[in-house]
Design a protein around this motif. Structure first.
Motif, PDB file in Angstrom:
ATOM      1  N   ARG A 230      45.808  -5.865 -56.805  1.00 55.80           N
ATOM      2  CA  ARG A 230      44.495  -6.495 -56.663  1.00 55.80           C
ATOM      3  C   ARG A 230      44.373  -7.252 -55.347  1.00 55.80           C
ATOM      4  N   SER A 231      45.470  -7.867 -54.918  1.00 58.35           N
ATOM      5  CA  SER A 231      45.451  -8.645 -53.677  1.00 58.35           C
ATOM      6  C   SER A 231      45.202  -7.753 -52.469  1.00 58.35           C
ATOM      7  N   LEU A 232      45.885  -6.618 -52.409  1.00 62.60           N
ATOM      8  CA  LEU A 232      45.717  -5.722 -51.267  1.00 62.60           C
ATOM      9  C   LEU A 232      44.324  -5.107 -51.244  1.00 62.60           C
ATOM     10  N   TYR A 233      43.793  -4.766 -52.409  1.00 63.10           N
ATOM     11  CA  TYR A 233      42.432  -4.233 -52.468  1.00 63.10           C
ATOM     12  C   TYR A 233      41.415  -5.272 -51.983  1.00 63.10           C
ATOM     13  N   ALA A 234      41.632  -6.531 -52.369  1.00 60.22           N
ATOM     14  CA  ALA A 234      40.722  -7.600 -51.955  1.00 60.22           C
ATOM     15  C   ALA A 234      40.790  -7.815 -50.443  1.00 60.22           C
TER      16      ALA A 234
ATOM     17  N   PRO B 179      57.888 -18.336 -56.289  1.00 57.69           N
ATOM     18  CA  PRO B 179      56.586 -17.676 -56.430  1.00 57.69           C
ATOM     19  C   PRO B 179      55.549 -18.564 -57.102  1.00 57.69           C
ATOM     20  N   GLN B 180      54.418 -18.743 -56.436  1.00 59.33           N
ATOM     21  CA  GLN B 180      53.326 -19.537 -56.977  1.00 59.33           C
ATOM     22  C   GLN B 180      51.999 -18.783 -56.935  1.00 59.33           C
ATOM     23  N   LEU B 181      51.758 -18.055 -55.857  1.00 54.13           N
ATOM     24  CA  LEU B 181      50.469 -17.395 -55.668  1.00 54.13           C
ATOM     25  C   LEU B 181      50.226 -16.297 -56.686  1.00 54.13           C
ATOM     26  N   GLU B 182      48.964 -16.181 -57.101  1.00 53.57           N
ATOM     27  CA  GLU B 182      48.533 -15.097 -57.978  1.00 53.57           C
ATOM     28  C   GLU B 182      47.345 -14.382 -57.332  1.00 53.57           C
ATOM     29  N   ASP B 183      46.988 -13.252 -57.883  1.00 49.55           N
ATOM     30  CA  ASP B 183      45.964 -12.415 -57.269  1.00 49.55           C
ATOM     31  C   ASP B 183      44.638 -13.142 -57.064  1.00 49.55           C
ATOM     32  N   ASN B 184      44.289 -14.032 -57.977  1.00 51.41           N
ATOM     33  CA  ASN B 184      42.980 -14.696 -57.857  1.00 51.41           C
ATOM     34  C   ASN B 184      42.891 -15.560 -56.599  1.00 51.41           C
ATOM     35  N   ALA B 185      44.024 -16.112 -56.157  1.00 50.86           N
ATOM     36  CA  ALA B 185      44.024 -16.920 -54.930  1.00 50.86           C
ATOM     37  C   ALA B 185      43.776 -16.039 -53.709  1.00 50.86           C
ATOM     38  N   VAL B 186      44.431 -14.893 -53.657  1.00 56.57           N
ATOM     39  CA  VAL B 186      44.221 -13.980 -52.527  1.00 56.57           C
ATOM     40  C   VAL B 186      42.799 -13.438 -52.544  1.00 56.57           C
ATOM     41  N   GLU B 187      42.267 -13.194 -53.726  1.00 59.22           N
ATOM     42  CA  GLU B 187      40.881 -12.735 -53.828  1.00 59.22           C
ATOM     43  C   GLU B 187      39.922 -13.794 -53.297  1.00 59.22           C
ATOM     44  N   ALA B 188      40.238 -15.067 -53.544  1.00 57.43           N
ATOM     45  CA  ALA B 188      39.401 -16.155 -53.008  1.00 57.43           C
ATOM     46  C   ALA B 188      39.460 -16.169 -51.483  1.00 57.43           C
ATOM     47  N   ILE B 189      40.653 -15.976 -50.943  1.00 64.47           N
ATOM     48  CA  ILE B 189      40.801 -15.910 -49.480  1.00 64.47           C
ATOM     49  C   ILE B 189      39.954 -14.775 -48.914  1.00 64.47           C
ATOM     50  N   ALA B 190      40.039 -13.618 -49.541  1.00 74.92           N
ATOM     51  CA  ALA B 190      39.289 -12.453 -49.071  1.00 74.92           C
ATOM     52  C   ALA B 190      37.776 -12.656 -49.198  1.00 74.92           C
ATOM     53  N   ASN B 191      37.370 -13.410 -50.188  1.00 80.24           N
ATOM     54  CA  ASN B 191      35.936 -13.636 -50.414  1.00 80.24           C
ATOM     55  C   ASN B 191      35.322 -14.593 -49.409  1.00 80.24           C
ATOM     56  N   TYR B 192      36.129 -15.511 -48.858  1.00 77.40           N
ATOM     57  CA  TYR B 192      35.576 -16.561 -47.998  1.00 77.40           C
ATOM     58  C   TYR B 192      36.066 -16.524 -46.554  1.00 77.40           C
TER      59      TYR B 192
ATOM     60  N   ASN C 236      46.390 -23.207 -57.102  1.00 82.59           N
ATOM     61  CA  ASN C 236      45.186 -24.022 -57.308  1.00 82.59           C
ATOM     62  C   ASN C 236      44.685 -24.615 -55.997  1.00 82.59           C
ATOM     63  N   LEU C 237      45.612 -24.977 -55.119  1.00 81.29           N
ATOM     64  CA  LEU C 237      45.226 -25.539 -53.827  1.00 81.29           C
ATOM     65  C   LEU C 237      44.459 -24.498 -53.004  1.00 81.29           C
ATOM     66  N   VAL C 238      44.936 -23.269 -53.008  1.00 78.22           N
ATOM     67  CA  VAL C 238      44.247 -22.206 -52.276  1.00 78.22           C
ATOM     68  C   VAL C 238      42.868 -21.961 -52.862  1.00 78.22           C
ATOM     69  N   LEU C 239      42.767 -21.963 -54.174  1.00 75.64           N
ATOM     70  CA  LEU C 239      41.476 -21.739 -54.837  1.00 75.64           C
ATOM     71  C   LEU C 239      40.460 -22.819 -54.454  1.00 75.64           C
ATOM     72  N   SER C 240      40.937 -24.033 -54.253  1.00 75.47           N
ATOM     73  CA  SER C 240      40.023 -25.122 -53.907  1.00 75.47           C
ATOM     74  C   SER C 240      39.690 -25.151 -52.418  1.00 75.47           C
TER      75      SER C 240
END
Length: 379
Positions: free
Chosen positions: A153-157, A122-135, A100-104
């Motif tokens: 999904r993370s590697l593709y992002a 383990p805490q990180l999920e694909d949506n956090a890495v996708e957010a990193i890749a998007n911004y 959640n911290l990464v997403l914010s």
């Protein structure tokens, strides 16, 4: 809500005091904090909003990342200044809710070049890495080690969002596939340092062929305990990545002498090689390293000891390589002066090879001779 607001206010006050203490000690602000505030070039700093942006950025570079994140929530001015000025961030201190911290934070810290997200659990999920890749399109160094929940999904992002990556650590990410890793290398062709330790599904000959084809600038690769790696993959690396300097093949039980021979003759900048538990390695591999050294030695190398010591292997781990014999390993040790067996240096590691106890580096032999020449007092 009142309690939360009070807590937030107290946190921000502590954040302000911490920033000012750092500023007072390192930024030319004398006297620390007092009731009258801190004076700087005629300006009295008593509140958050009074700190000049250039000073804020300097202070932000001196405090810990947790304080910087808190400071970015003080006001829009601080947020904009810190978010645009921050290039390095580590969230490894976050033991809960890192996802959640990464997403914010990802939409705010868009200028990040280095991001460390190493986890104890383990805490990180694909949506956090996708957010990193998007911004975070300027990202160059990313540590996702031990992110067991991440999938392809993370590697593709990352492939589409972070083409500037030069250093990537995904060690322990056991869910990634070799197809996704292959896809990543097609877009992130500036990679110089890649850690795939324990990525059993991702690190295959297919993926290594892609790395050798796409990542010609690669200098360091960790393939520790990637048991699906074979000669085809390592040979593809050797031919495609001539600037390779560090390679860890510890636990890659399928490789043979052919891999080492290819590395010896193609990767002339190789300085560190890990072959722990590669039990198919024989004397043939050792002699190939020796022959490559002789063939490519610098001109007049015998009269240029300084240059000689700077080139060639500096670290070699052949622990548990039980097929090796003393003559071959001694020839290797003699050919590479930077390989040491002497106490305190041990850049040639031979643990578990009981038949290699007679192998010694030149300085160890010289030390033995010196000790032997010292006369013992008569009894």
């Amino acid at each position: 809500m009142v309690g939360e607001a009070k807590l937030r206010s107290e946190d921000l006050n502590q954040c302000f005091e911490k920033l000012m203490m750092v500023g007072g000690g390192n930024s030319g602000i004398g006297g620390g904090i007092s009731q009258g505030g801190v004076k700087m070039e005629g300006v009295v700093i008593t509140e958050w909003k009074d700190i000049p942006m250039e000073l804020l950025l300097r202070i932000g570079s001196l405090v810990d990342d947790r304080t910087v994140i808190m400071a970015s929530g003080v006001c829009s001015g601080w947020r904009d200044a810190l978010c645009l000025g921050l290039t390095h961030l580590s969230l490894s201190w976050c033991k809960n809710n890192m996802n959640n911290l990464v997403l914010s934070l990802a939409p705010k810290f868009t200028k990040l070049e280095t991001l460390v997200l190493r986890q104890d659990k383990p805490q990180l999920e694909d949506n956090a890495v996708e957010a990193i890749a998007n911004y975070c399109h300027d990202l160059q160094d990313l540590d996702l080690s031990k992110s067991f929940r991440l999938g392809d999904r993370s590697l593709y992002a990352l492939a589409h969002g972070c083409p500037k990556l030069t250093k990537l650590n995904i060690s322990g990410c056991t869910s990634f596939s070799d197809g996704a890793l292959e896809y990543l290398t097609e877009f992130c062709q500036k990679l110089k340092i890649l850690n795939l330790c324990g990525c059993v599904k991702a690190a295959t000959d297919l993926a290594l062929q892609a790395i050798g084809r796409n990542c010609i600038q690669l200098q360091s690769l960790n393939l520790g305990w990637c048991e699906n790696v074979g000669d085809l993959g390592v040979m593809s690396l050797a031919y495609g990545c001539p600037d390779l300097r560090t390679l860890d093949l510890c636990g890659c039980i399928c490789i043979t002498d052919d891999s080492v021979i290819a590395l010896a003759y193609r990767c002339l900048q190789l300085r560190s090689l890990g072959l722990y538990y590669c039990r198919n390695i024989t004397d043939r591999a050792m002699y190939s390293l020796v022959h490559s050294r002789v063939k490519n030695k610098p001109p007049m190398w015998q009269s240029m000891k300084g240059r000689c010591n700077e080139e060639g292997l500096k670290s070699l781990n052949i622990s548990q390589c039980t097929a090796l014999t003393p003559p071959a390993v001694q020839a290797l040790c003699d050919s590479f002066p930077a390989l040491h067996t002497c106490s305190g240096r041990h850049s040639l590691v031979m643990s578990g090879c009981l038949n290699l106890t007679s192998v010694h580096c030149a300085c160890a032999v010289q030390a033995h001779r010196t000790m032997s020449s010292i006369p013992h007092p008569a009894h």
